[in-house]
Motif scaffolding. Structure first.
Motif, mmCIF file in Angstrom:
data_model
loop_
_atom_site.group_PDB
_atom_site.id
_atom_site.type_symbol
_atom_site.label_atom_id
_atom_site.label_comp_id
_atom_site.label_asym_id
_atom_site.label_seq_id
_atom_site.Cartn_x
_atom_site.Cartn_y
_atom_site.Cartn_z
ATOM 1 N N TYR A 82 0.841 -1.198 0.000
ATOM 2 C CA TYR A 82 0.000 0.000 0.000
ATOM 3 C C TYR A 82 0.875 1.246 0.000
ATOM 4 N N TYR A 83 0.297 2.333 -0.528
ATOM 5 C CA TYR A 83 0.949 3.639 -0.429
ATOM 6 C C TYR A 83 -0.069 4.627 0.107
ATOM 7 N N ASP A 84 0.329 5.368 1.147
ATOM 8 C CA ASP A 84 -0.532 6.376 1.751
ATOM 9 C C ASP A 84 -0.014 7.746 1.340
ATOM 10 N N GLY A 85 -0.708 8.389 0.407
ATOM 11 C CA GLY A 85 -0.294 9.696 -0.092
ATOM 12 C C GLY A 85 -0.317 10.772 0.977
ATOM 13 N N ALA A 86 -1.166 10.615 1.989
ATOM 14 C CA ALA A 86 -1.259 11.622 3.056
ATOM 15 C C ALA A 86 0.000 11.630 3.924
ATOM 16 N N THR A 87 0.584 10.446 4.132
ATOM 17 C CA THR A 87 1.779 10.374 4.992
ATOM 18 C C THR A 87 3.056 10.131 4.202
ATOM 19 N N GLY A 88 2.921 9.727 2.941
ATOM 20 C CA GLY A 88 4.086 9.409 2.125
ATOM 21 C C GLY A 88 4.732 8.082 2.497
ATOM 22 N N LYS A 89 3.988 7.217 3.190
ATOM 23 C CA LYS A 89 4.559 5.947 3.635
ATOM 24 C C LYS A 89 4.068 4.774 2.790
ATOM 25 N N ASN A 90 4.961 3.799 2.662
ATOM 26 C CA ASN A 90 4.622 2.516 2.057
ATOM 27 C C ASN A 90 4.370 1.531 3.194
ATOM 28 N N CYS A 91 3.425 0.629 2.986
ATOM 29 C CA CYS A 91 3.069 -0.348 4.015
ATOM 30 C C CYS A 91 2.873 -1.694 3.329
ATOM 31 N N VAL A 92 3.266 -2.771 4.028
ATOM 32 C CA VAL A 92 3.140 -4.105 3.443
ATOM 33 C C VAL A 92 2.727 -5.120 4.510
ATOM 34 N N VAL A 93 1.951 -6.131 4.079
ATOM 35 C CA VAL A 93 1.599 -7.277 4.919
ATOM 36 C C VAL A 93 1.785 -8.548 4.099
ATOM 37 N N ASN A 94 2.075 -9.639 4.798
ATOM 38 C CA ASN A 94 2.170 -10.968 4.199
ATOM 39 C C ASN A 94 1.111 -11.807 4.898
ATOM 40 N N ARG A 95 0.033 -12.158 4.183
ATOM 41 C CA ARG A 95 -1.140 -12.790 4.799
ATOM 42 C C ARG A 95 -1.308 -14.226 4.300
ATOM 43 N N ARG A 96 -1.352 -15.178 5.243
ATOM 44 C CA ARG A 96 -1.518 -16.593 4.908
ATOM 45 C C ARG A 96 -2.835 -16.850 4.180
ATOM 46 N N THR A 97 -2.821 -17.881 3.332
ATOM 47 C CA THR A 97 -4.044 -18.390 2.708
ATOM 48 C C THR A 97 -4.436 -19.678 3.420
ATOM 49 N N GLY A 98 -5.532 -20.293 2.984
ATOM 50 C CA GLY A 98 -5.939 -21.578 3.557
ATOM 51 C C GLY A 98 -4.881 -22.649 3.356
ATOM 52 N N LEU A 99 -4.306 -22.719 2.155
ATOM 53 C CA LEU A 99 -3.258 -23.709 1.891
ATOM 54 C C LEU A 99 -1.964 -23.360 2.618
ATOM 55 N N GLY A 100 -1.819 -22.089 2.983
ATOM 56 C CA GLY A 100 -0.678 -21.665 3.790
ATOM 57 C C GLY A 100 -0.935 -21.867 5.272
ATOM 58 N N GLU A 101 -1.981 -22.624 5.570
ATOM 59 C CA GLU A 101 -2.375 -22.983 6.930
ATOM 60 C C GLU A 101 -2.762 -21.761 7.766
ATOM 61 N N PHE A 102 -3.652 -20.939 7.185
ATOM 62 C CA PHE A 102 -4.197 -19.776 7.885
ATOM 63 C C PHE A 102 -4.748 -20.220 9.228
ATOM 64 N N GLY A 103 -4.372 -19.528 10.284
ATOM 65 C CA GLY A 103 -4.839 -19.847 11.618
ATOM 66 C C GLY A 103 -3.881 -20.721 12.420
ATOM 67 N N THR A 104 -2.842 -21.236 11.767
ATOM 68 C CA THR A 104 -1.853 -22.074 12.434
ATOM 69 C C THR A 104 -0.543 -21.311 12.552
ATOM 70 N N ARG A 105 -0.015 -21.243 13.758
ATOM 71 C CA ARG A 105 1.229 -20.505 13.981
ATOM 72 C C ARG A 105 2.426 -21.231 13.372
ATOM 73 N N ALA A 106 3.128 -20.519 12.507
ATOM 74 C CA ALA A 106 4.370 -21.004 11.901
ATOM 75 C C ALA A 106 5.126 -19.775 11.406
ATOM 76 N N ARG A 107 6.380 -19.959 11.065
ATOM 77 C CA ARG A 107 7.228 -18.828 10.683
ATOM 78 C C ARG A 107 6.662 -18.110 9.456
#
Length: 165
Positions: A82-107
């Motif tokens: 994401y880019y926020d033009g109001a603050t000039g900051k870039n933001c990123v997330v890495n979000r698990r999918t179901g096959l990535g075992e969403f809801g299960t703690r792992a690295r």
């Protein structure tokens, strides 16, 4: 050879079966219509991509990529930038999918850096997502790296860039 009475009985049975099929079809259509109305309401209430904050990142989504399993090729997570033009900051997330075992703690990892500038990382055993992390990178190109591990032993990583401002 069937008698007239036997033929009449067959016609009655066929008419009864036809009526039964029509009633079942009407019920099915009614149920499907109700389901469509309910799903339409859910879809209408779902947040849009232009929402002010999604997955903890303010601003406008400028890119999304899939992190695929290195051998099998299925999607383990999605990375959203994401880019926020109001603050000039870039933001990123890495979000698990179901096959990535969403809801299960792992690295799970996400790294964001400006070439020759600031950097940020979020690394740990996460059930849903790594991040959000943000940096300010005026006049610089940014890069992102995402890594996914699952408790089942699957692994995927991704690095991308080319976003300059």
């Amino acid at each position: 050879m069937l008698s007239v009475r036997g033929e009449d009985r067959i016609v009655q049975i066929l008419e009864w079966q036809w009526g039964l099929m029509q009633r079942m079809l009407k019920r099915s259509v009614s149920v499907l219509a109700s389901l469509g109305v309910m799903l339409g309401g859910v879809i209408a209430m779902a947040p849009t991509a232009s929402a002010a904050t999604q997955y903890g990142c303010p601003g406008k989504k400028i890119a999304s990529y899939s992190v695929t399993e290195r051998n099998e090729g299925f999607n383990l997570s999605n990375v959203y930038l994401y880019y926020d033009g109001a603050t000039g900051k870039n933001c990123v997330v890495n979000r698990r999918t179901g096959l990535g075992e969403f809801g299960t703690r792992a690295r799970l990892e996400v790294h964001l850096w400006a070439v020759g500038g600031q950097s940020a990382s979020d690394v740990g055993n996460f059930a849903e997502q790594a991040g959000p992390i943000s940096i300010s990178a005026p006049g610089r190109c940014i890069r992102v790296k995402a890594v996914v591990h699952t408790v089942s032993g699957y692994y995927g990583d991704l690095e991308f860039g080319g976003f300059c401002g």
